[in-house]
Design an enzyme around this catalytic site. Structure first.
Site, mmCIF file in Angstrom:
data_model
loop_
_atom_site.group_PDB
_atom_site.id
_atom_site.type_symbol
_atom_site.label_atom_id
_atom_site.label_comp_id
_atom_site.label_asym_id
_atom_site.label_seq_id
_atom_site.Cartn_x
_atom_site.Cartn_y
_atom_site.Cartn_z
ATOM 1 N N HIS A 183 -39.370 -92.099 54.548
ATOM 2 C CA HIS A 183 -39.425 -93.072 53.307
ATOM 3 C C HIS A 183 -39.061 -92.215 52.303
ATOM 4 C CE1 HIS A 183 -41.527 -95.154 50.102
ATOM 5 N NE2 HIS A 183 -41.113 -96.651 50.781
ATOM 6 N N ASP A 213 -42.905 -100.807 59.003
ATOM 7 C CA ASP A 213 -41.245 -101.659 58.738
ATOM 8 C C ASP A 213 -42.074 -101.442 60.439
ATOM 9 O OD1 ASP A 213 -41.035 -103.537 57.137
ATOM 10 O OD2 ASP A 213 -39.194 -101.728 56.631
HETATM 11 N N1 CMC Z 1 -35.115 -90.535 61.789
HETATM 12 C C1 CMC Z 1 -34.102 -89.074 62.160
HETATM 13 N N2 CMC Z 1 -34.525 -87.928 60.722
HETATM 14 C C2 CMC Z 1 -35.287 -88.264 59.545
HETATM 15 C C3 CMC Z 1 -35.445 -89.617 59.841
HETATM 16 C C4 CMC Z 1 -35.464 -90.353 60.562
HETATM 17 N N3 CMC Z 1 -35.924 -91.577 60.649
HETATM 18 N N4 CMC Z 1 -35.456 -89.769 58.518
HETATM 19 C C5 CMC Z 1 -35.248 -88.667 57.734
HETATM 20 N N5 CMC Z 1 -34.618 -88.177 58.062
HETATM 21 C C6 CMC Z 1 -34.230 -87.046 57.889
HETATM 22 C C7 CMC Z 1 -32.781 -86.671 57.268
HETATM 23 O O1 CMC Z 1 -31.423 -86.187 58.379
HETATM 24 C C8 CMC Z 1 -33.004 -85.738 56.687
HETATM 25 O O2 CMC Z 1 -32.893 -84.130 57.548
HETATM 26 P P1 CMC Z 1 -31.853 -83.255 56.682
HETATM 27 O O3 CMC Z 1 -33.413 -82.693 55.827
HETATM 28 O O4 CMC Z 1 -32.097 -81.532 57.294
HETATM 29 O O5 CMC Z 1 -30.763 -83.184 55.455
HETATM 30 C C9 CMC Z 1 -34.140 -85.077 55.670
HETATM 31 O O6 CMC Z 1 -35.235 -85.980 56.867
HETATM 32 C C10 CMC Z 1 -34.653 -86.324 54.471
HETATM 33 O O7 CMC Z 1 -33.882 -87.619 55.013
HETATM 34 P P2 CMC Z 1 -33.443 -88.124 53.383
HETATM 35 O O8 CMC Z 1 -32.387 -89.648 54.171
HETATM 36 O O9 CMC Z 1 -32.499 -87.215 52.726
HETATM 37 O O10 CMC Z 1 -34.088 -89.261 52.886
HETATM 38 P P3 CMC Z 1 -34.848 -90.088 51.487
HETATM 39 O O11 CMC Z 1 -35.453 -89.978 51.371
HETATM 40 O O12 CMC Z 1 -33.369 -90.306 51.530
HETATM 41 O O13 CMC Z 1 -34.287 -91.641 52.621
HETATM 42 C C11 CMC Z 1 -35.239 -93.067 54.170
HETATM 43 C C12 CMC Z 1 -35.720 -92.036 52.763
HETATM 44 C C13 CMC Z 1 -36.587 -94.825 54.368
HETATM 45 C C14 CMC Z 1 -34.337 -94.030 53.346
HETATM 46 C C15 CMC Z 1 -35.360 -92.368 55.334
HETATM 47 O O14 CMC Z 1 -36.215 -91.813 56.305
HETATM 48 C C16 CMC Z 1 -34.414 -93.813 56.957
HETATM 49 O O15 CMC Z 1 -32.949 -94.058 56.870
HETATM 50 N N6 CMC Z 1 -35.676 -93.948 57.517
HETATM 51 C C17 CMC Z 1 -34.926 -94.945 58.512
HETATM 52 C C18 CMC Z 1 -34.932 -96.358 57.758
HETATM 53 C C19 CMC Z 1 -36.379 -97.124 57.284
HETATM 54 O O16 CMC Z 1 -37.134 -97.135 58.129
HETATM 55 N N7 CMC Z 1 -36.331 -97.556 56.432
HETATM 56 C C20 CMC Z 1 -37.410 -98.464 55.932
HETATM 57 C C21 CMC Z 1 -37.816 -97.571 55.024
HETATM 58 S S1 CMC Z 1 -39.682 -98.708 54.884
HETATM 59 C C22 CMC Z 1 -39.319 -100.132 54.170
HETATM 60 C C23 CMC Z 1 -38.790 -99.970 52.701
HETATM 61 O O17 CMC Z 1 -39.549 -100.017 51.900
HETATM 62 O O18 CMC Z 1 -38.249 -100.352 52.572
#
Ligand code: CMC
Length: 431
Positions: free
Chosen positions: A308, A366
């Protein structure tokens, strides 16, 4: 406006600029850079708005480190324990928990607006049968502005209120219609003797040929899913609604924009993507393969339902939802369903794996909501529409707050331009 408590100084090319620092009632201080461009001729660069507050708000507060979520100061855990969806809607919209009389009046107003304009039934028929219900919802909610002309004037508080009630009341009807249409069954009219969540289940699962009795356990679980998704501060879809609304667009168009944004798999679409991933994994022995893929940057694969942007410890909604999932699956007698076994094992492995621990990736709301919805009998394509129904009140509360804000301006971010500098036009024959 929040209290200005301190001043920060920015020094650039030997010149100093004072930036007011506002102190919120909760959370970190906020640097006010509104005059920065005018005074210092510089922009700030913050893709994804990870360090930018786009507005003042009194609705929802999140502390990502503590795993805290408050609506108007009330914690989500307490609300989930003692309250219900329509009461939380009132809290979000009007700032206080309602008295019994206020709740009665509010429930009555929402209930009386559950039907949609009859002509909308024909409008639905323009969609292909196999349309994703989110695609239909984006179109139909946007088209509400073509059906409800008397609640489009955003400068009139009464019309804003009517639009708000209409959307809260009609979104379940529209989502259920999108579902029924996609499976070739007749639309089911709302039944106003049922509560909000029960009515939605009725419109989705009843058919004219048979009696349908809403299971109170499922209706309570649905109410809880709705409550846990009701608002979440300035997330992507809410910011989209605010940005669309900042131009003066009508409320139905703004909520349609929010629905479009919610659909993405990184946001509300994650519940569908998560269940599809669990199905793809299929059996517990294949989990290590998928965990390895999630850790491999080149794979482009992420564990859906994990991580998240704001919660870096745990998602408090996920904690409540997990309890609910255990309860519902136990009561339905499906707690040894293979999908659930995969989900439980994936959760266990991810929570003990260094990669996920170090990156603070926990199961989010989710992850569990999809499991409950699957057990209830919803197809995965309905998961995100249910999120959209639930979030409508949050979007509207934030939109109303923005419209009433005297400091509100059209949203217009700037950019860090890295393209070509000036060049001369080259005629097509010489390119
Ligand atoms: N699986 C594997 N690695 C992950 C994941 C994941 N689900 N989420 C983040 N990472 C890694 C990512 O590769 C990155 O690694 P590094 O630092 O080595 O580059 C690190 O963790 C940080 O990720 P980020 O993309 O910079 O984090 P963010 O804050 O921009 O993204 C997120 C948050 C929710 C978009 C992301 O965690 C994700 O894509 N999760 C899967 C989709 C998901 O479940 N979304 C629902 C969120 S809750 C409901 C809502 O509010 O909509």
């Amino acid at each position: 406006m929040a209290e200005t408590t301190k001043t920060a100084t920015l020094t650039l090319d030997g010149k100093s600029y004072d930036l007011p620092v506002h102190s919120p009632t909760l959370g970190p201080d906020v640097l006010d850079i509104r005059k920065l461009y005018a005074e210092a001729d510089v922009f700030t660069f913050d893709p994804g708005f990870t360090s930018t507050a786009s507005c003042e708000s009194t609705i929802t507060y999140i502390d990502g480190d503590k795993g805290e979520l408050l609506h108007r100061g009330d914690s989500i855990e307490e609300l989930a324990k003692h309250s219900h969806y329509l009461e939380v809607c009132y809290l979000l919209l009007y700032g206080e928990l309602p008295t019994a009389a206020q709740l009665d009046d509010f429930t009555g107003r929402v209930t009386r607006h559950t039907m949609v304009h009859e002509q909308m039934h024909y409008f639905f028929r323009g969609f292909r049968r196999d349309s994703h219900p989110m695609a239909t919802m984006v179109g139909v909610v946007g088209a509400m502005s073509a059906f409800y002309h008397d609640s489009l004037d955003i400068s009139d508080p009464w019309q804003r209120e009517v639009a708000a009630i209409r959307m809260i009341a009609k979104l379940p009807t529209i989502a259920a219609m999108a579902y029924k249409y996609s499976i070739g069954q007749p639309f089911v009219y709302p039944k106003n003797s049922l509560d909000y969540a029960g009515n939605f289940l009725h419109m989705c699962f009843s058919i004219p040929a048979e009696d349908y009795v809403v299971n109170p356990i499922l209706s309570k679980a649905m109410d809880r899913i709705m409550m846990l998704h009701a608002d979440h501060e300035q997330n992507a879809s809410t910011s989209t609604v605010r940005l669309a609304g900042s131009s003066g667009a009508n409320p139905f168009a703004c909520i349609a924009a929010g629905i479009a944004c919610l659909w993405g798999p990184a946001h509300g679409g994650a519940n569908q993507a998560c269940l599809e991933m669990l199905k793809e994994i299929g059996t517990v022995d294949r989990i290590p393969e998928f965990v390895a893929k999630a850790k491999d940057k080149n794979s482009g694969f992420r564990l859906m339902g994990f991580g998240h942007r704001v919660y870096k410890n745990f998602d408090p909604r996920a904690t409540v939802m997990k309890e609910s999932a255990d309860e519902v699956l136990g009561l339905l007698g499906v707690d040894n369903n293979p999908l659930l076994q995969v989900a439980k094992e994936l959760e266990r492995i991810a929570l003990s794996d260094d990669y996920f621990i170090s990156k603070k990736l926990y199961p989010n709301v989710d992850f569990y909501s999809g499991i409950i919805l699957e057990a209830m009998g919803f197809p995965t394509s309905m998961f995100t529409p249910i999120f959209a129904i639930s979030r409508t009140v949050g979007w509207i509360s934030q939109w109303k707050e923005m419209i009433a804000d005297k400091n509100q301006k059209i949203g217009r971010p700037r950019q860090l331009y890295v393209g070509e500098t000036h060049r001369s036009y080259v005629d097509v024959r010489h390119r």
